[in-house]
Design a protein around this motif. Structure first.
Motif, PDB file in Angstrom:
ATOM      1  N   LEU B   6      11.266  -9.890 -20.037  1.00  0.00           N
ATOM      2  CA  LEU B   6      13.117  -9.255 -19.634  1.00  0.00           C
ATOM      3  C   LEU B   6      12.678  -7.972 -19.648  1.00  0.00           C
ATOM      4  O   LEU B   6      11.969  -7.530 -20.349  1.00  0.00           O
ATOM      5  CB  LEU B   6      13.888  -9.644 -21.165  1.00  0.00           C
ATOM      6  N   GLU B   7      13.474  -6.900 -18.852  1.00  0.00           N
ATOM      7  CA  GLU B   7      12.377  -6.061 -18.357  1.00  0.00           C
ATOM      8  C   GLU B   7      14.057  -5.080 -18.022  1.00  0.00           C
ATOM      9  O   GLU B   7      14.789  -5.409 -17.099  1.00  0.00           O
ATOM     10  CB  GLU B   7      12.011  -5.687 -16.746  1.00  0.00           C
ATOM     11  N   ASP B   8      14.499  -4.086 -19.006  1.00  0.00           N
ATOM     12  CA  ASP B   8      15.721  -3.246 -19.204  1.00  0.00           C
ATOM     13  C   ASP B   8      16.852  -3.830 -18.264  1.00  0.00           C
ATOM     14  O   ASP B   8      17.863  -3.830 -17.466  1.00  0.00           O
ATOM     15  CB  ASP B   8      15.531  -2.037 -17.990  1.00  0.00           C
ATOM     16  N   THR B  45      21.921 -11.818 -25.521  1.00  0.00           N
ATOM     17  CA  THR B  45      20.737 -11.721 -24.094  1.00  0.00           C
ATOM     18  C   THR B  45      20.211 -13.187 -23.896  1.00  0.00           C
ATOM     19  O   THR B  45      19.946 -13.502 -22.804  1.00  0.00           O
ATOM     20  CB  THR B  45      19.237 -11.198 -25.792  1.00  0.00           C
ATOM     21  N   LEU B  46      20.181 -14.285 -24.849  1.00  0.00           N
ATOM     22  CA  LEU B  46      20.174 -15.683 -24.854  1.00  0.00           C
ATOM     23  C   LEU B  46      21.503 -16.135 -23.042  1.00  0.00           C
ATOM     24  O   LEU B  46      20.317 -16.537 -22.857  1.00  0.00           O
ATOM     25  CB  LEU B  46      20.139 -16.328 -25.706  1.00  0.00           C
ATOM     26  N   ARG B  47      22.554 -15.349 -23.061  1.00  0.00           N
ATOM     27  CA  ARG B  47      22.843 -16.300 -21.875  1.00  0.00           C
ATOM     28  C   ARG B  47      22.179 -15.453 -21.170  1.00  0.00           C
ATOM     29  O   ARG B  47      22.530 -15.516 -19.461  1.00  0.00           O
ATOM     30  CB  ARG B  47      24.769 -15.864 -22.514  1.00  0.00           C
ATOM     31  N   SER B  48      21.904 -14.697 -20.780  1.00  0.00           N
ATOM     32  CA  SER B  48      21.208 -13.505 -19.596  1.00  0.00           C
ATOM     33  C   SER B  48      20.133 -13.949 -18.815  1.00  0.00           C
ATOM     34  O   SER B  48      19.640 -14.103 -18.192  1.00  0.00           O
ATOM     35  CB  SER B  48      20.972 -12.131 -20.277  1.00  0.00           C
ATOM     36  N   SER B  57      22.086  -5.157 -13.724  1.00  0.00           N
ATOM     37  CA  SER B  57      20.407  -4.823 -13.216  1.00  0.00           C
ATOM     38  C   SER B  57      19.399  -5.768 -14.385  1.00  0.00           C
ATOM     39  O   SER B  57      19.839  -5.822 -15.310  1.00  0.00           O
ATOM     40  CB  SER B  57      20.776  -3.534 -12.792  1.00  0.00           C
ATOM     41  N   GLY B  58      18.260  -5.095 -14.072  1.00  0.00           N
ATOM     42  CA  GLY B  58      16.880  -5.931 -14.778  1.00  0.00           C
ATOM     43  C   GLY B  58      16.436  -7.311 -13.962  1.00  0.00           C
ATOM     44  O   GLY B  58      16.977  -7.800 -13.245  1.00  0.00           O
ATOM     45  N   SER B  59      15.441  -7.228 -14.887  1.00  0.00           N
ATOM     46  CA  SER B  59      14.978  -8.881 -13.863  1.00  0.00           C
ATOM     47  C   SER B  59      14.983  -9.704 -15.702  1.00  0.00           C
ATOM     48  O   SER B  59      14.086  -9.103 -16.123  1.00  0.00           O
ATOM     49  CB  SER B  59      13.532  -9.075 -13.290  1.00  0.00           C
ATOM     50  N   VAL B  60      15.539 -10.949 -15.175  1.00  0.00           N
ATOM     51  CA  VAL B  60      14.365 -12.069 -16.210  1.00  0.00           C
ATOM     52  C   VAL B  60      13.383 -13.104 -15.594  1.00  0.00           C
ATOM     53  O   VAL B  60      13.714 -13.432 -14.728  1.00  0.00           O
ATOM     54  CB  VAL B  60      15.969 -12.542 -16.368  1.00  0.00           C
ATOM     55  N   ARG B  61      11.940 -12.218 -16.245  1.00  0.00           N
ATOM     56  CA  ARG B  61      11.092 -13.045 -14.859  1.00  0.00           C
ATOM     57  C   ARG B  61      10.131 -14.434 -16.434  1.00  0.00           C
ATOM     58  O   ARG B  61      10.615 -14.727 -17.409  1.00  0.00           O
ATOM     59  CB  ARG B  61      10.208 -12.462 -14.457  1.00  0.00           C
ATOM     60  N   PHE B  62      10.523 -15.804 -15.751  1.00  0.00           N
ATOM     61  CA  PHE B  62       9.789 -17.065 -16.262  1.00  0.00           C
ATOM     62  C   PHE B  62       8.979 -17.358 -15.769  1.00  0.00           C
ATOM     63  O   PHE B  62       9.006 -17.913 -13.968  1.00  0.00           O
ATOM     64  CB  PHE B  62      10.896 -17.650 -16.488  1.00  0.00           C
ATOM     65  N   ARG B  63       7.905 -17.524 -16.187  1.00  0.00           N
ATOM     66  CA  ARG B  63       6.769 -17.750 -15.559  1.00  0.00           C
ATOM     67  C   ARG B  63       6.555 -16.884 -14.730  1.00  0.00           C
ATOM     68  O   ARG B  63       5.891 -17.153 -13.317  1.00  0.00           O
ATOM     69  CB  ARG B  63       6.498 -18.922 -15.072  1.00  0.00           C
TER      70      ARG B  63
END
Lengths: 480, 232, 347
Positions: B6-8, B45-48, B57-63
């Motif tokens: 999770l970034e910003d 956070t989990l819901r995001s 805004s920001g990014s959630v990256r999975f793999r």
């Protein structure tokens, strides 16, 4: 034309600017919890903060004077428009046809087709008042009263039956104004009875139970031969309904298209006032009075609790309000005004029928004009019903209208142009003439999708933008 | 590449700014605990991550792949399971049906389901029972099973011990420990010792942002930096 | 049984007379069979409404309009395709084809409607969904009015030519019922019972035996949770809204033959109100509740109709008043309905 009435709410007042938050939440953005806090608990604080110099009485006085002046300016503009409307119509439709060489221009016929005729303006008044009363409960407390037609019907039937001497204790010949109040009082009491069991429910269930009650009453009235010899058709009224001061003949004016009073050469000014015009002004005055009464209630502390209930009932309760009785009182009052609208409808028509008063579709009309005008804005439904009746008038061929206008103005060759066996005239006759409900339905759906706050609500949102933008900052302050 | 980054991340509920620049990473095989007081943004956070409440805004990256803006069901399909607060069973569905909802239509149902029944023998006994008739502990087991069934790689667990008797909590902890041997886990837990016990690393969250982080080893509730944020 | 409004007095002999008439087997059979026949159609219409509400939390005010459209489309096909010489078998066969066609057409139309109009307003308060669907209903009613009148058919009260396509053995007294109970009851009611039972079983199997049925049941409890388990709930919404529309229209096709209804634009609101009564009494979102409530409303309807027809009660609005009173009483006593969950509607 529609500009001046819609501008009114801008200067309406500052309490309602806070109501905008509510309108927004209705359109999808969840209301933040702190909103209600500011509405209920810190109302006074907020007002003080909004006033530049909270300490000085003079400053506050000036503030309110300014508010009132703006308020009244807006009201005067709207009232002036409606008061002068008949004259405007007479002048515009009276413009003679002009021959400009190659063709004739007939602005008179054009205005006749597109400006609502007086009979439609009168209908606008009943519907407008009825819709305002619907909005009073549904738009301000958030409880959809789907059985509102019951109260309209009660008002209508009480005055007609009283005029016929069919109501026990009430002697025949009791002035219309008194039977109107009687009808309104009966509606108030019935609303309390219905509310007593219905306000334990919320949301869809409240809408359903009120609808259920109204349908029960509708079916009873429709089949009860005491109210009329043919209950399906409903009773007719003997004598004319008079609006004014009871027992003072010179201050009472009979309403009705045929039975109403008409005056020739008023005050020697050479102006004739027809029965329709008398009715328009007399009914208009009552609607105006009711509007101001409801406006005062909504802007009182009581009204603020109503809005708090709409925004977050739990919180209003937690803050210490007995929300049940606030809802009951609001429901009763809204029924009271609905019955006045119904009484004037019946008084003007000289009759009432179950389908034009008690039926679900009557509530639906109020619902439609409330949405179009702006739910949660008191004057909105009036403009919504102006819109509604204009459309009805344009699309009906009763008094001018689009279909006859097209039939008369379009060249014959175009009318009889034949495409696959269907002429343009057929098209006009089928999809224009008397098709108001279709277009109204389409307009309504478009409003629900794209203008959920309605005419007045949207204008208010736009003009009140600065207030709306400052609101989060205000709320932030109270959170800490 | 981390499994989850999770970034910003900034997330709002209406106008309320809940996550205010959340940064965290989860490596494959880890158990990461999110701790902090009520309302600081742990559940958000989990819901995001799941895009149930999409970050503004920001990014959630999975793999390495950005999840932001994807519909929740696609996020879940990538192998992320969720054990929500209050368990949120389908009360009128049987245990079997609850699991069935979580299994992809193109997966083989029986083996996956039996795998869960092996892991949670209690559930096997009540497979035909409607979930609302299960005890709180059994429901929690079912919620965990529903979260991992179909070989999910990342499990987001929200308050698994809440409202359960101490004895039952122990069983749930054991179950989670077993699950964690195969599945990466992000754990939101109010019970501090329990969280430290289960997790390898922790993130301490306050006002929607990470204020402390590190391995859980040797961290106790008396720790001054923890005290500052956890004490009421 | 006393009607205060018409000042009817009920004396003991009359009450005894009523009771003795009521408990005759043929009377009971009539009330029950007619009631179940009505119930079957109410169920077909209401089940779609309740499924849509259960899953999506939307009270669909266009539901009656879909039934109306179904009745008219069915009527058009029947009237055009049949001649007066058509036999009973052709008529029944065509009816079944019509049911399939109408179901397919309206399911597609309903799905499209959900995607285009309903989807954009899910995040608004339920009021706007009510308003939107109500507006759609009004538009459909007016369109029907325009189309029907341009073809020279009266939009109200009913289009009797379509009603008349019913085969004789269904519109007249049924031999089967006569031999069983010794009483003349229209065959249509038996036909409705059988068809309604088949459709109810079909819907039940769909809900309990198919994957989509499972998603729909799960979604009715917690759509967000279903989404978080990797299922596209919006697709389920579209399917359910489509199916609900299709079922309403199928109900409309049955109403086309129903002696007390028939195709008319009035179906829009009348059917809607009846369907509301059934789903509210049964519990919004409940299959079992809708079934039971449909039977209650159907039998109440036929019982009160019998009371009026036999002259025991002189008040003509008795059936309607009774049905709406049932709605009100159900909401007072048990707002969540017979089989509703306490927090149903809390979407």
């Amino acid at each position: 034309m529609a500009i001046s009435p819609t501008r009114r709410p801008d200067g309406d007042d500052d309490t309602d600017a806070r109501g905008d938050g509510g309108t927004e939440s209705a359109s999808g953005q969840p209301a933040t919890d702190s909103l209600e806090e500011s509405q209920v608990a810190t109302d006074t604080t907020e007002r003080t903060t909004m006033t530049e110099e909270p300490g000085g009485d003079d400053a506050e006085g000036a503030h309110w004077t300014v508010q009132y002046a703006r308020d009244h300016l807006a009201h005067v503009l709207v009232i002036g428009f409606f008061a002068l409307y008949p004259g405007l119509v007479a002048v515009l439709t009276g413009i003679p046809a002009l021959d400009i060489g190659f063709t004739t221009v007939d602005p008179g016929a054009f205005f006749d087709a597109f400006l609502p005729a007086m009979t439609f303006m009168i209908a606008m008044l009943f519907l407008g008042l009825f819709a305002m009363s619907f909005d009073f409960i549904s738009g301000y407390t958030g409880y959809l009263s789907f059985g509102h037609a019951a109260f309209y019907g009660i008002g209508a039937y009480v005055v007609v039956m009283a005029a016929n001497g069919d109501i026990p204790i009430v002697p025949e010949g009791t002035p219309f104004m008194l039977t109107l109040l009687l009808g309104a009082t009966v509606a108030f009491l019935v609303a309390l009875a219905i509310g007593a069991v219905s306000f334990r429910l919320t949301g869809v269930y409240f809408a359903m139970i009120t609808l259920g009650f109204a349908q029960v009453i509708y079916e009873l009235v429709r089949n009860w031969d005491y109210v009329a010899t043919n209950p399906q058709e409903g009773p007719s009224m003997s004598g004319a309904a008079e609006i004014g001061i009871p027992y003072v003949d010179s201050l009472s004016f009979a309403i009705g298209r045929l039975a109403g009073d008409s005056f020739e050469n008023v005050l020697g000014l050479g102006i004739d006032i027809s029965a329709t015009l008398t009715s328009y002004y007399a009914i208009g005055l009552v609607v105006l009075g009711c509007y101001f009464a409801m406006q005062r209630i909504i802007h009182s502390p009581f009204g603020r609790v109503m809005i708090a209930i709409r925004e977050n009932e739990e919180r209003a309760r937690a803050v210490g309000y007995n929300v049940f009785w606030y809802k009951m009182a609001a429901f009763g009052m809204s029924a009271f005004f609905a019955a006045i609208a119904g009484a004037m409808f019946a008084g003007y028509r000289g009759s009432a029928s179950p389908d034009s008063t008690f039926y679900f579709l009557v509530t639906a009309d109020a619902l439609i004009v409330t949405i179009v005008g702006g739910i949660g804005t008191l004057a909105g439904p009036l403009f919504g019903s102006f819109f509604f009746e204009s459309l009805e008038d344009i699309l009906s061929s009763q008094q001018g209208g689009l279909a006859p206008y097209l039939r008369e103005t379009l060249p014959e060759a175009m009318l009889s142009a034949d495409v696959a066996g269907i002429t343009f005239l057929d098209v006009i006759n089928t999809v224009v003439d008397g098709r108001a409900p279709l277009y109204l339905g389409i307009v309504f759906v478009l409003f629900v999708l794209f203008v959920p706050n309605g005419l007045l609500g949207s204008v208010r949102d736009r003009l009140g933008g600065t207030v709306a933008k400052r609101l989060p900052a205000h709320l932030e302050r109270y959170r800490k | 590449m981390s499994l989850l980054e999770l970034e910003d991340v900034h997330t709002y509920y209406g106008e309320s700014h809940i996550l205010q620049g959340m940064n965290l990473t989860v490596e494959e095989g880890e158990v990461v605990a999110l701790i902090g007081r009520n309302g600081v943004g742990k559940t958000t956070t989990l819901r995001s991550i799941l895009q149930l409440t999409a970050p503004r805004s920001g990014s959630v990256r999975f793999r390495g792949e950005d999840l932001t803006g994807n519909p929740t069901h696609e996020v879940a399909d990538r192998g992320i399971g969720w054990v929500p607060e209050d368990r949120r069973m389908f009360g009128y569905l049987t245990v079997e049906e609850n699991l069935r909802v979580a299994i992809d239509p193109d997966q083989e149902v029986e083996p996956l389901r039996d795998e869960m029944f092996d892991l949670f023998p209690d559930l096997a006994r009540f497979r035909e029972k409607e979930a609302r008739n299960l005890s709180g502990g059994q429901q929690q087991m079912l919620a965990i099973a529903r979260g991992i069934v179909g070989d999910n790689e990342l499990l987001l667990v929200d308050e698994p011990s809440e409202g359960l008797a101490p004895l039952i909590v122990e069983q749930v902890v054991e179950a989670l420990r077993e699950v964690s041997t195969e599945t990466t886990m992000v754990l939101v837990e109010q019970n501090f010792p329990l969280a430290m016990d289960l997790a390898d690393r922790f993130y301490l969250i306050d006002h929607g942002t990470v204020v402390e982080s590190g391995p859980t080893e040797g961290v106790t509730a008396d720790d001054e930096r923890i005290q500052r944020y956890l004490a009421a | 049984m006393i009607d205060p409004l018409t000042h009817a007095t009920v004396d003991a002999p009359m009450l005894a007379d009523t009771l003795s008439r009521f408990f005759q087997p043929d009377t009971l059979a009539r009330i029950l069979i007619e009631g179940l026949g009505k119930a079957a159609i109410y169920f077909i219409i209401a089940i779609g409404l309740t499924l849509v509400f259960g899953l999506m939390g939307i009270l669909n005010f266009a539901h009656g309009a879909f039934a109306m459209v179904g009745a008219y489309i069915g009527g058009v096909i029947m009237v055009v395709a049949l001649s007066s010489a058509s036999g009973a078998f052709t008529r029944i066969a065509l009816f079944i084809v019509v049911v399939a066609v109408v179901f397919a057409l309206l399911t597609a139309a309903g799905s499209a409607l959900e995607i285009k109009l309903v989807r954009p307003i899910y995040d608004r308060t339920p009021m706007y969904q009510i308003l939107l669907t109500f507006g759609v209903g009004l538009i459909l009613e007016e369109l029907a009015r325009i189309i029907v009148s341009s073809r020279g058919i009266q939009p109200e009260p009913t289009w009797s030519a379509a009603q008349a396509t019913i085969p004789g053995f269904l519109s007249g007294p049924s031999d089967v019922l006569n031999s069983l109970f010794g009483v003349n009851i229209r065959g249509f009611y038996l036909f409705a019972i059988v068809s309604g039972a088949i459709l109810a079983v079909a819907v039940y199997l769909f809900l309990t035996r198919t994957l989509y049925g499972l998603y729909i049941r799960a979604g009715s409890e917690d759509p967000e949770m279903v989404e978080a388990l990797g299922i596209d709930v919006r697709k389920a919404f579209t399917i359910v809204f489509g199916l609900g529309t299709g079922l309403a229209a199928v109900g409309g096709v049955f109403l086309m033959w129903d002696p007390t209804w028939g195709p008319s634009v009035m179906l829009n609101l009348d059917v809607l109100l009846y369907a509301f009564v059934v789903v509210v009494i049964g519990g919004l979102g409940s299959f079992k509740g809708t079934l039971v409530a449909a039977v209650i409303v159907g039998v109440a309807d036929s019982f009160t109709t019998w009371l009026f027809n036999t002259g025991i009660v002189a008040f003509s609005g008795l059936p309607e008043v009774t049905i709406f009173l049932l709605l009100v009483i159900a909401l007072i006593i048990r707002p969540q309905g017979l089989y509703g969950v306490e927090e149903v509607g809390g979407h």
